[in-house]
Write an enzyme that holds these catalytic residues in place. Structure first.
Site, PDB file in Angstrom:
ATOM      1  N   MET A  75       0.872  -1.193  -0.177  1.00  0.00           N
ATOM      2  CA  MET A  75      -0.006   0.196   0.109  1.00  0.00           C
ATOM      3  C   MET A  75       0.931   1.201   0.050  1.00  0.00           C
ATOM      4  O   MET A  75       0.094   2.499   0.231  1.00  0.00           O
ATOM      5  CB  MET A  75      -0.911  -0.051   1.192  1.00  0.00           C
ATOM      6  CG  MET A  75      -1.843  -1.139   1.267  1.00  0.00           C
ATOM      7  SD  MET A  75      -2.764  -1.141  -0.373  1.00  0.00           S
ATOM      8  CE  MET A  75      -3.527  -2.759  -0.078  1.00  0.00           C
ATOM      9  N   CYS A  76       2.112   1.091  -0.190  1.00  0.00           N
ATOM     10  CA  CYS A  76       2.835   2.322  -0.077  1.00  0.00           C
ATOM     11  C   CYS A  76       2.766   2.895  -1.648  1.00  0.00           C
ATOM     12  O   CYS A  76       3.088   2.274  -2.611  1.00  0.00           O
ATOM     13  CB  CYS A  76       4.300   1.712   0.044  1.00  0.00           C
ATOM     14  SG  CYS A  76       4.825   1.794   1.762  1.00  0.00           S
ATOM     15  N   HIS A  77       2.813   4.413  -1.570  1.00  0.00           N
ATOM     16  CA  HIS A  77       2.926   5.004  -3.038  1.00  0.00           C
ATOM     17  C   HIS A  77       4.132   5.008  -3.501  1.00  0.00           C
ATOM     18  O   HIS A  77       5.330   5.048  -2.747  1.00  0.00           O
ATOM     19  CB  HIS A  77       2.267   6.423  -2.806  1.00  0.00           C
ATOM     20  CG  HIS A  77       0.983   6.378  -2.461  1.00  0.00           C
ATOM     21  ND1 HIS A  77       0.408   6.409  -0.991  1.00  0.00           N
ATOM     22  CD2 HIS A  77      -0.250   6.665  -3.187  1.00  0.00           C
ATOM     23  CE1 HIS A  77      -0.769   6.164  -1.405  1.00  0.00           C
ATOM     24  NE2 HIS A  77      -1.144   6.671  -2.478  1.00  0.00           N
ATOM     25  N   GLU A 112       9.847   4.149   3.924  1.00  0.00           N
ATOM     26  CA  GLU A 112      10.962   3.882   3.147  1.00  0.00           C
ATOM     27  C   GLU A 112      12.273   3.875   4.109  1.00  0.00           C
ATOM     28  O   GLU A 112      13.008   3.081   3.839  1.00  0.00           O
ATOM     29  CB  GLU A 112      11.278   5.018   1.998  1.00  0.00           C
ATOM     30  CG  GLU A 112      10.493   4.827   0.744  1.00  0.00           C
ATOM     31  CD  GLU A 112       8.857   5.014   1.078  1.00  0.00           C
ATOM     32  OE1 GLU A 112       8.042   4.993   0.105  1.00  0.00           O
ATOM     33  OE2 GLU A 112       8.439   5.804   2.175  1.00  0.00           O
ATOM     34  N   ASP A 126      23.307 -11.133   7.490  1.00  0.00           N
ATOM     35  CA  ASP A 126      23.664 -12.194   6.370  1.00  0.00           C
ATOM     36  C   ASP A 126      25.143 -12.114   6.262  1.00  0.00           C
ATOM     37  O   ASP A 126      25.821 -13.180   6.295  1.00  0.00           O
ATOM     38  CB  ASP A 126      23.293 -11.833   5.037  1.00  0.00           C
ATOM     39  CG  ASP A 126      23.491 -12.709   4.145  1.00  0.00           C
ATOM     40  OD1 ASP A 126      23.473 -14.079   4.019  1.00  0.00           O
ATOM     41  OD2 ASP A 126      24.339 -12.309   3.089  1.00  0.00           O
TER      42      ASP A 126
END
Length: 155
Positions: A75-77, A112, A126
């Site tokens: 749902m992020c623009h 973001e 990692d």
């Protein structure tokens, strides 16, 4: 102890309509930490990690994740990213990451910034996982913690 979850399903999802909002300068800062052994932190500090430069790789991962946030958080623009800063701190048994993201747009950039922090921390894990594993291949002391928004500025 195993956690118990109740399944809840929602049949409705939509992106928020931002078409009537005006474009303004926006900034978000987010941070998080990864808990590691002192030996692993020292390897990172001295550049002796087998996979390479941990901070350079984690910085690139954060930048890529920030740019791809709308692809992984539904749902992020899609917004124009105008600046990204990724900084690291070394503490006793931990590495901290702070990400600052700027835009000029109709919606904020906190997702973001949070995505960038998460990707940087996962990349660090990692890169040092071979040093953090115990005899059975598990990570009893390694954890990612305190991912949070530090600041959000609009205008």
């Amino acid at each position: 102890m195993e956690k118990q979850f109740t399944h809840i399903e929602s049949g409705r999802a939509h992106m928020v309509d931002v078409s009537e909002k005006r474009e303004v300068s926006r900034l978000a800062r987010a941070a998080g930490d990864i808990i590691l052994s002192e030996e692993t932190v020292e390897k990172i500090r001295t550049g002796n990690v087998e996979k390479g430069n941990v901070f350079a790789t984690a910085r690139v991962a954060a930048i890529l994740a920030i740019k791809k946030t709308p692809e992984i958080i539904p749902m992020c623009h899609q917004i124009p990213i105008t600046a990204i800063d990724v900084d690291f701190g070394i503490g006793k048994g931990m590495i901290s990451v702070e990400v600052k993201v700027r835009t000029v747009g109709k919606t904020g950039v906190e997702m973001e910034a949070l995505t960038g922090v998460s990707a940087a921390l996962l990349t660090i894990w990692d890169m040092v996982k071979s040093a953090e594993k115990d005899e059975s291949g598990n990570y009893p002391n390694t954890s990612i913690q305190n991912i949070r928004v530090l600041e959000k500025i609009k205008g």
